[in-house]
Scaffold this motif. Structure first.
Motif, short mmCIF file in Angstrom:
data_model
loop_
_atom_site.label_atom_id
_atom_site.label_comp_id
_atom_site.label_asym_id
_atom_site.label_seq_id
_atom_site.Cartn_x
_atom_site.Cartn_y
_atom_site.Cartn_z
N LEU A 59 -7.25 2.69 1.67
CA LEU A 59 -6.46 1.60 2.24
C LEU A 59 -5.77 0.80 1.13
O LEU A 59 -4.59 0.45 1.24
N LYS A 60 -6.50 0.55 0.06
CA LYS A 60 -5.92 -0.19 -1.06
C LYS A 60 -4.74 0.58 -1.67
O LYS A 60 -3.68 -0.01 -1.95
N ALA A 61 -4.91 1.89 -1.84
CA ALA A 61 -3.84 2.71 -2.40
C ALA A 61 -2.63 2.76 -1.47
O ALA A 61 -1.47 2.68 -1.92
N ASP A 62 -2.88 2.88 -0.16
CA ASP A 62 -1.77 2.95 0.80
C ASP A 62 -1.01 1.63 0.87
O ASP A 62 0.22 1.62 0.99
N TYR A 63 -1.72 0.51 0.83
CA TYR A 63 -1.04 -0.78 0.81
C TYR A 63 -0.13 -0.89 -0.41
O TYR A 63 1.01 -1.37 -0.33
N ALA A 64 -0.64 -0.47 -1.56
CA ALA A 64 0.15 -0.56 -2.79
C ALA A 64 1.39 0.31 -2.70
O ALA A 64 2.49 -0.09 -3.11
N THR A 65 1.24 1.52 -2.15
CA THR A 65 2.39 2.41 -2.01
C THR A 65 3.41 1.83 -1.04
O THR A 65 4.62 1.86 -1.29
N ARG A 66 2.92 1.27 0.07
CA ARG A 66 3.84 0.70 1.06
C ARG A 66 4.61 -0.48 0.48
O ARG A 66 5.81 -0.61 0.73
N GLU A 67 3.95 -1.30 -0.29
CA GLU A 67 4.64 -2.44 -0.89
C GLU A 67 5.75 -1.98 -1.82
O GLU A 67 6.86 -2.54 -1.81
N ARG A 68 5.49 -0.95 -2.61
CA ARG A 68 6.51 -0.44 -3.54
C ARG A 68 7.68 0.18 -2.77
O ARG A 68 8.84 -0.06 -3.10
N LEU A 69 7.36 0.98 -1.76
CA LEU A 69 8.41 1.63 -0.98
C LEU A 69 9.28 0.61 -0.25
O LEU A 69 10.51 0.69 -0.29
N GLU A 70 8.63 -0.34 0.40
CA GLU A 70 9.39 -1.28 1.23
C GLU A 70 10.24 -2.22 0.39
O GLU A 70 11.31 -2.66 0.85
N SER A 71 9.80 -2.55 -0.81
CA SER A 71 10.63 -3.39 -1.67
C SER A 71 11.88 -2.66 -2.13
O SER A 71 12.94 -3.27 -2.33
N ILE A 72 11.79 -1.34 -2.24
CA ILE A 72 12.97 -0.53 -2.58
C ILE A 72 13.89 -0.42 -1.37
O ILE A 72 15.11 -0.66 -1.45
N ILE A 73 13.32 -0.09 -0.22
CA ILE A 73 14.11 0.06 1.01
C ILE A 73 14.85 -1.24 1.33
O ILE A 73 16.02 -1.22 1.74
N ALA A 74 14.18 -2.38 1.13
CA ALA A 74 14.77 -3.67 1.46
C ALA A 74 16.00 -4.00 0.62
O ALA A 74 16.85 -4.78 1.04
N GLN A 75 16.10 -3.41 -0.56
CA GLN A 75 17.23 -3.68 -1.43
C GLN A 75 18.39 -2.71 -1.20
O GLN A 75 19.52 -2.97 -1.63
#
Length: 487
Positions: A59-75
């Motif tokens: 869960l910790k790893a997936d949260y970290a991956t999601r945060e990185r992905l979504e910050s890219i998508i948002a830009q």
């Protein structure tokens, strides 16, 4: 057989994006080599062994991956739309990242539920700032505080290789609550709030700079204090805002109304499950030869001037279906537990023919939606070619929400609704498109229908009163929002 080769091919666009977008929405330098390493086609989530620490770590790893992905998508939207030299030729990469992120989000929700079943934590869904997040609390022997995600069936009947099926083999095993919870809390709300504060600060700096420039030039001398006031938000004279760009013009006629139903509000996390659209002419006669009747779900709906009605149903991955979605089932009547791809439902983001067909309709005339930025944001991350067509000016969007807000005197501001009640339900009732005894159905086709009927009634009344598009501030032409050309 689902063709996912486009997901790997999308990585070929990374050099274009890397040259134009070095940082993500949070100002962090993007590691494009990390993006290149992701297996977008087969999943970026972690499937753990069914032990407390393994579930925690996954869960910790997936949260970290999601945060990185979504910050890219948002830009990506800002980078693409401001790429005036067209260094970035395609929006394929953001769509691919969103595709992978949706499956990752399913994996996160599966892990959250798995932890509940193993009595590692209790999950409550709470509104925090700009987002509803999963809050983990120590297990106390009681069940979860709400069932927005439904119940995960761990009988193994659903098949697949999800974390839920791993738990099925050990569902009778009870572990003590020994995992830490502080480092596996959902940070979405904090991230969005911080991002909004940065945008607010940037806007303040820009306004301050513009005011300084005005004071330093001749316009500042002739117009003390800067620009004139644009009005007030009381009565039926709200201040103009960015939504006004979506208002129709005096010559609007043939349009397509569209409404989508989804499993949530985030196009990078959730799925399109229902699309309804139909056509209507606002000024010219209904085309000859079109069928004159259509059976809507509500028997009291009459097709009237509408034609070309269509309803499209789409599915969700097995992991999403297994979790269920009680909130969406209650709102729309669509139970995603019966919409699994294993039950024969095609996923919209895996169906290029459906995307191409919808895009063809979206480009042949203006499309209308209520709160159109919602549909627009989903099309950007789900429909191949939409972002490119929008940037090139081949798509025009009209929104009935600012029509209600700006031109409907019945939208009286209240404490609950500072700009008036501008929901589709309220707008349609005020414009005689929906009986007061009934409510908005929350299905794509039915909502599209009452929206277009309301729009047509509203425009006719405004024309007779010489208001709205026919008033002093009205626009000639079709109006609406489009890019790449002047109207």
């Amino acid at each position: 057989m689902i063709d996912r080769t486009w997901l790997d091919a999308a990585k070929g666009d990374i050099p274009q994006w890397a040259a134009s977008m070095p940082k993500d929405a949070d100002g962090t330098t993007i590691d494009w080599d990390w993006v290149r390493s992701l297996d977008l086609a087969h999943g970026v989530g972690t499937i753990p062994e069914s032990t407390p620490q393994s579930i925690h770590d996954a869960l910790k790893a997936d949260y970290a991956t999601r945060e990185r992905l979504e910050s890219i998508i948002a830009q990506c939207n800002s980078a693409f739309m401001t790429d005036f030299d067209r260094f970035i030729g395609s929006y394929r990469l953001p769509r691919a990242l969103a595709y992978a992120n949706r499956r990752l989000n399913d994996n996160i929700n599966t892990l959250l539920h798995l932890g509940e079943q193993q009595h590692l934590w209790a999950v409550s869904r709470e509104r925090r700032g700009r987002a509803t997040i999963a809050v983990l609390k120590p297990y106390s022997g009681s069940g979860p505080s709400n069932d927005d995600q439904g119940m995960l069936d761990l009988s193994g009947e659903a098949g697949g290789t999800s974390a839920g099926n791993t738990a099925a083999e050990n569902s009778d095993v009870k572990f003590p609550t020994t995992v830490a919870l502080d480092d596996i809390q959902d940070r979405t709300a904090a991230i969005l709030d911080a991002r909004a504060e940065r945008r607010k600060a940037q806007r303040f700096q820009k306004r301050a700079g513009d005011a300084a420039m005005a004071r330093a030039n001749l316009s500042g001398a002739t117009s003390p204090g800067g620009a004139a006031s644009s009005g007030n938000a009381t009565g039926h004279h709200p201040k103009p805002d960015w939504r006004d760009a979506y208002l129709p013009g005096r010559d609007v006629d043939a349009v397509m109304g569209i409404d989508i139903e989804t499993t949530g509000i985030d196009p990078a996390r959730d799925y399109i499950i229902d699309v309804g659209f139909e056509f209507m002419n606002m000024a010219s006669p209904r085309p000859a030869g079109e069928p004159e009747t259509y059976a809507y779900e509500q028997g009291y709906y009459a097709a009237g001037d509408a034609y070309g009605q269509s309803r499209l149903a789409f599915g969700v991955p097995p992991e999403n279906a297994a979790l269920g979605n009680a909130l969406i089932a209650k709102l729309t009547g669509i139970d995603v537990r019966g919409r699994s791809s294993e039950a024969g439902y095609r996923l919209f983001d895996e169906w290029p023919q459906a995307q191409a067909g919808l895009l063809a309709r979206l480009t042949q005339q203006p499309y209308v939606a209520h709160n159109a930025t919602f549909e627009h944001s989903w099309f950007m991350l789900n429909v191949a070619g939409y972002a490119e067509s929008y940037r090139a000016g081949r798509i025009t969007i009209i929104d009935t929400l600012p029509m209600s807000r700006q031109w409907d005197p019945g939208a009286v501001p209240t404490n609950e609704h500072p700009y008036g009640d501008n929901t589709l339900d309220a707008y349609a009732k005020r414009q005689g498109a929906l009986d007061s005894a009934h409510n908005e159905r929350h299905l794509g086709l039915e909502d599209s229908h009452i929206m277009l009927v309301a729009m047509k009634h509203h425009l006719a009344a405004l024309k007779a009163q010489r208001k709205g598009p026919w008033g002093p501030a009205g626009r000639a032409g079709v109006g609406g929002k489009s890019c790449g050309r002047k109207r």
